[in-house]
Design an enzyme around this catalytic site. Structure first.
Site, short mmCIF file in Angstrom:
data_model
loop_
_atom_site.label_atom_id
_atom_site.label_comp_id
_atom_site.label_asym_id
_atom_site.label_seq_id
_atom_site.Cartn_x
_atom_site.Cartn_y
_atom_site.Cartn_z
N ASP A 134 0.83 -1.20 0.00
CA ASP A 134 0.00 0.00 0.00
C ASP A 134 0.87 1.26 0.00
N CYS A 189 -17.93 -15.13 -7.72
CA CYS A 189 -19.04 -14.39 -7.11
C CYS A 189 -20.37 -14.87 -7.71
N CYS A 192 -24.22 -13.82 -6.98
CA CYS A 192 -24.37 -13.23 -5.64
C CYS A 192 -24.19 -11.71 -5.69
N CYS A 195 -23.08 -8.17 -1.27
CA CYS A 195 -22.31 -6.98 -0.86
C CYS A 195 -22.94 -5.71 -1.43
N CYS A 199 -24.41 -2.80 1.21
CA CYS A 199 -23.60 -1.60 1.46
C CYS A 199 -24.51 -0.48 1.99
N CYS A 215 -18.28 5.63 -0.29
CA CYS A 215 -17.75 4.54 0.55
C CYS A 215 -17.36 5.06 1.94
N CYS A 242 -14.68 0.49 7.08
CA CYS A 242 -15.96 -0.22 7.06
C CYS A 242 -15.72 -1.65 6.61
N CYS A 245 -19.13 -4.89 3.50
CA CYS A 245 -19.15 -5.70 2.27
C CYS A 245 -18.40 -7.01 2.45
N CYS A 249 -20.14 -11.22 3.02
CA CYS A 249 -19.72 -12.06 1.89
C CYS A 249 -19.73 -13.54 2.27
C1 B12 Z 1 -7.43 3.57 -3.04
C2 B12 Z 1 -7.65 2.43 -2.09
C3 B12 Z 1 -8.81 2.46 -1.30
C4 B12 Z 1 -9.92 3.48 -1.53
C5 B12 Z 1 -10.70 3.08 -2.82
C6 B12 Z 1 -11.10 1.59 -2.79
C7 B12 Z 1 -11.14 0.90 -4.16
N1 B12 Z 1 -11.90 -0.17 -4.22
O1 B12 Z 1 -10.47 1.30 -5.09
C8 B12 Z 1 -10.72 3.39 -0.20
C9 B12 Z 1 -10.21 4.42 0.78
C10 B12 Z 1 -12.23 3.54 -0.33
C11 B12 Z 1 -10.31 2.00 0.28
C12 B12 Z 1 -11.08 1.23 1.13
C13 B12 Z 1 -10.72 -0.03 1.58
N2 B12 Z 1 -9.52 -0.62 1.41
CO1 B12 Z 1 -8.18 0.02 0.24
N3 B12 Z 1 -6.80 0.46 -1.09
C14 B12 Z 1 -6.72 1.38 -1.98
C15 B12 Z 1 -5.44 1.20 -2.83
C16 B12 Z 1 -4.39 2.21 -2.33
C17 B12 Z 1 -5.61 1.36 -4.35
C18 B12 Z 1 -6.84 0.61 -4.92
C19 B12 Z 1 -7.06 1.00 -6.35
O2 B12 Z 1 -6.17 0.88 -7.17
N4 B12 Z 1 -8.25 1.50 -6.70
C20 B12 Z 1 -8.59 1.92 -8.04
C21 B12 Z 1 -9.80 1.11 -8.55
C22 B12 Z 1 -10.24 1.55 -9.94
O3 B12 Z 1 -9.36 -0.23 -8.62
P1 B12 Z 1 -10.29 -1.48 -8.31
O4 B12 Z 1 -11.44 -1.09 -7.50
O5 B12 Z 1 -9.42 -2.57 -7.78
O6 B12 Z 1 -10.81 -1.82 -9.77
C23 B12 Z 1 -10.17 -2.80 -10.58
C24 B12 Z 1 -11.16 -3.90 -10.92
O7 B12 Z 1 -12.41 -3.35 -11.12
C25 B12 Z 1 -10.53 -4.44 -12.20
N5 B12 Z 1 -11.53 -5.02 -13.11
C26 B12 Z 1 -12.87 -5.03 -13.06
N6 B12 Z 1 -13.40 -5.69 -14.08
C27 B12 Z 1 -12.39 -6.10 -14.84
C28 B12 Z 1 -12.39 -6.83 -16.03
C29 B12 Z 1 -11.16 -7.12 -16.62
C30 B12 Z 1 -11.17 -7.88 -17.88
C31 B12 Z 1 -9.94 -6.70 -16.00
C32 B12 Z 1 -8.62 -7.06 -16.59
C33 B12 Z 1 -9.97 -5.96 -14.80
C34 B12 Z 1 -11.19 -5.68 -14.23
O8 B12 Z 1 -9.91 -3.29 -12.85
C35 B12 Z 1 -9.83 -2.19 -11.94
C36 B12 Z 1 -8.41 -1.59 -11.97
O9 B12 Z 1 -7.43 -2.54 -11.59
C37 B12 Z 1 -5.05 -0.29 -2.47
C38 B12 Z 1 -3.53 -0.55 -2.39
C39 B12 Z 1 -2.92 -0.64 -3.76
N7 B12 Z 1 -1.80 0.03 -3.95
O10 B12 Z 1 -3.44 -1.32 -4.63
C40 B12 Z 1 -5.73 -0.51 -1.08
C41 B12 Z 1 -6.37 -1.88 -0.82
C42 B12 Z 1 -7.20 -2.24 -2.05
N8 B12 Z 1 -7.29 -1.61 0.28
C43 B12 Z 1 -7.43 -2.60 1.10
C44 B12 Z 1 -8.36 -2.63 2.17
C45 B12 Z 1 -8.15 -3.70 3.24
C46 B12 Z 1 -9.43 -1.72 2.22
C47 B12 Z 1 -10.68 -1.79 3.14
C48 B12 Z 1 -11.23 -3.20 3.39
C49 B12 Z 1 -10.33 -1.09 4.49
C50 B12 Z 1 -11.53 -0.96 5.43
N9 B12 Z 1 -11.86 -1.99 6.22
O11 B12 Z 1 -12.15 0.05 5.48
C51 B12 Z 1 -11.67 -0.90 2.34
C52 B12 Z 1 -12.50 -1.73 1.34
C53 B12 Z 1 -13.49 -0.92 0.55
C54 B12 Z 1 -13.77 -1.54 -0.82
N10 B12 Z 1 -14.88 -2.25 -0.97
O12 B12 Z 1 -12.93 -1.39 -1.74
C55 B12 Z 1 -6.54 -3.77 0.72
C56 B12 Z 1 -7.38 -4.90 0.08
C57 B12 Z 1 -6.83 -6.30 0.34
C58 B12 Z 1 -7.59 -7.32 -0.46
N11 B12 Z 1 -7.74 -8.54 0.09
O13 B12 Z 1 -8.02 -7.07 -1.57
C59 B12 Z 1 -5.50 -3.07 -0.28
C60 B12 Z 1 -5.01 -3.95 -1.42
C61 B12 Z 1 -4.33 -2.60 0.59
C62 B12 Z 1 -3.38 -3.74 0.96
N12 B12 Z 1 -2.11 -3.62 0.59
O14 B12 Z 1 -3.74 -4.72 1.54
N13 B12 Z 1 -9.14 1.60 -0.30
#
Ligand code: B12
Length: 315
Positions: A134, A189, A192, A195, A199, A215, A242, A245, A249
Site C-alpha cells: 500500500d 461471485c 451473488c 455486498c 452496502c 464509501c 468499514c 461488504c 460475503c
Molecule cells: C485507493 C484504495 C482504497 C480506496 C478506494 C477503494 C477501491 N476499491 O479502489 C478506499 C479508501 C475507499 C479503500 C477502502 C478499503 N480498502 Co483500500 N486500497 C486502496 C489502494 C491504495 C488502491 C486501490 C485501487 O487501485 N483502486 C482503483 C480502482 C479503480 O481499482 P479497483 O477497484 O481494484 O478496480 C479494478 C477492478 O475493477 C478491475 N476489473 C474489473 N473488471 C475487470 C475486467 C477485466 C477484464 C480486467 C482485466 C480488470 C477488471 O480493474 C480495476 C483496476 O485494476 C489499495 C492498495 C494498492 N496500492 O493497490 C488498497 C487496498 C485495495 N485496500 C485494502 C483494504 C483492506 C481496504 C478496506 C477493506 C479497508 C476498510 N476496512 O475500510 C476498504 C475496502 C473498501 C472496498 N470495498 O474497496 C486492501 C485490500 C486487500 C484485499 N484482500 O483485496 C488493499 C489492497 C491494501 C493492501 N495492501 O492490503 N481503499
C-alpha cells in the site's frame, strides 16, 4: 537448467514466505496491465476516486512495474490475514474496522518482505528487489489475481477461495525470472449480490469497482473535509473504515482467516466505552494509536469521525 533453478528458487521463496507467517504467496510475471489501466482511468474520470487525486497521478507507473523498478521481471504477491476474533466490548462504542485493530500493516508487511528479500539474496546475491505494501502506485489486487491468489469480488476486494478476503496484500518486485503461477481466471461471485445490496451507502458499482464518494472507508479515512450530512445516518456507528461488504460475503462466512498477534486489537481499545471515545484526549489518541493504521487520520479528523459515528447511532 536455468528453468530448473527458477523452479527450485520459487519453491524456496514460497516456503520462506510461509515460515515468515504469510498466509498466501504467489508469483506473477511482470507485464503492463493495460485493461486495468483503462478501467482505472475511466473510474477517475467519472470522479469515483473522490478526493484521492493521487490515484490519477503517474498512470503509466501504476500499470507498469518496470517503471517502479528498472529490470523488474517478477512480482511475488503475499497475503497476510488480519481477522481477529476479539472485538470491541461496548456495543455502544464507535466501531473500528478490523483492518485497523493492530499494528500498522504497512510496516509489519514491508519488514517481512524485506526478510524474504534477504533470504532470496542468499541464493541470488546480485538480485535487485523492492518491497511494497500500500506504499506505491502498484495495482495490488490486480497483481494478486495475476499471481493466482484469487479474484476481485463485486466489492472489488481480492477474495481467496480458501481463506476469504480479510487479508492484506504485500508485493515484492524482483529482477529475477521465476516459476510463475497461473493467473486466477475464474470469478466465483456468480450471481451473488449480497455486498451490493448490503452496502449502507450504495457505494458498490456493478463492474467490480466502488464509488469512493459514497464509501464509508473513504469518508472516514481519506476524506479531509466534513462527513456529508446525508451519509451520517448511514454510518451505523463506524468510526474508521468499514467491513460491511466483507462481513456479509459468503466467502467469509464462517470466517476462515486466522488471527495474527500483530493485528489483534489492543486490550485498552477493545475495552473503551462510548464515553471514553467521546472524551478521547490528544495524548491518549497518540498513546493508543501510534504505530497503528489509525495514525493515518489526525486527531481532529478522528474526533470528527467519533462525533459522526455516535450521532449515527441515534437514527
Ligand atoms: C485507493 C484504495 C482504497 C480506496 C478506494 C477503494 C477501491 N476499491 O479502489 C478506499 C479508501 C475507499 C479503500 C477502502 C478499503 N480498502 Co483500500 N486500497 C486502496 C489502494 C491504495 C488502491 C486501490 C485501487 O487501485 N483502486 C482503483 C480502482 C479503480 O481499482 P479497483 O477497484 O481494484 O478496480 C479494478 C477492478 O475493477 C478491475 N476489473 C474489473 N473488471 C475487470 C475486467 C477485466 C477484464 C480486467 C482485466 C480488470 C477488471 O480493474 C480495476 C483496476 O485494476 C489499495 C492498495 C494498492 N496500492 O493497490 C488498497 C487496498 C485495495 N485496500 C485494502 C483494504 C483492506 C481496504 C478496506 C477493506 C479497508 C476498510 N476496512 O475500510 C476498504 C475496502 C473498501 C472496498 N470495498 O474497496 C486492501 C485490500 C486487500 C484485499 N484482500 O483485496 C488493499 C489492497 C491494501 C493492501 N495492501 O492490503 N481503499
Amino acid at each position: 537448467m536455468q528453468q530448473a533453478g527458477n523452479k527450485r528458487l520459487s519453491v524456496l521463496i514460497k516456503q520462506k514466505a510461509a515460515e515468515l507467517d504469510f498466509d498466501l504467496c504467489g508469483i506473477a510475471k511482470t507485464k503492463v496491465l493495460s485493461e486495468n489501466g483503462r478501467i482505472l482511468e475511466k473510474w477517475c474520470e467519472a470522479g469515483m476516486n473522490a478526493g484521492m487525486s493521487w490515484l490519477q497521478r503517474n498512470p503509466e507507473r501504476r500499470i507498469n512495474p518496470g517503471l517502479l523498478m528498472a529490470g523488474a521481471k517478477s512480482v511475488v504477491v503475499t497475503g497476510l490475514c488480519y481477522y481477529s476474533e476479539i472485538k470491541q466490548k461496548d456495543p455502544g462504542a464507535p466501531l473500528l474496522s478490523r483492518y485497523a485493530y493492530g499494528l500498522n500493516y504497512h510496516d509489519v508487511i514491508t519488514s517481512k518482505l524485506e526478510k524474504l528479500l534477504d533470504f532470496i539474496r542468499i541464493h541470488e546475491p546480485d538480485c535487485e528487489g523492492k518491497a511494497f505494501c500500500d506504499s506505491a502506485p502498484l495495482l495490488e489486487k490486480a497483481w494478486g489475481r495475476q499471481a493466482g491468489l484469487g479474484w476481485q469480488g463485486r466489492h472489488s476486494i481480492l477474495i481467496n477461495n480458501k481463506i476469504g478476503s480479510f487479508f492484506f496484500i504485500g508485493s515484492l518486485l524482483l529482477d529475477l525470472e521465476l516459476d510463475y503461477d497461473t493467473p486466477f481466471e475464474q470469478n466465483y461471485c456468480g450471481t451473488c449480490r449480497v455486498c451490493i445490496d448490503s452496502c449502507p451507502t450504495g457505494a458498490i458499482n456493478e463492474n467490480h469497482t466502488i464509488d469512493a464518494r459514497k464509501c464509508i472507508a473513504n469518508l472516514t479515512i481519506e476524506n479531509r473535509g466534513p462527513i456529508p450530512e446525508d451519509i451520517i445516518p448511514k454510518l451505523g456507528g463506524r468510526v474508521y473504515g468499514c467491513d460491511t461488504c466483507q462481513e456479509v460475503c459468503p466467502w467469509n462466512n464462517p470466517p476462515k482467516c486466522r488471527s495474527h498477534p500483530e493485528f489483534t486489537i489492543n486490550k485498552e481499545v477493545a475495552d473503551m466505552r462510548r464515553e471514553e471515545w467521546l472524551s478521547l484526549s490528544q495524548e491518549r489518541y497518540i498513546r493508543l494509536f501510534r504505530n497503528t493504521s489509525v495514525e493515518r487520520v489526525k486527531y481532529s479528523d478522528l474526533m470528527r469521525n467519533i462525533d459522526a459515528a455516535i450521532s449515527s447511532m441515534d437514527y
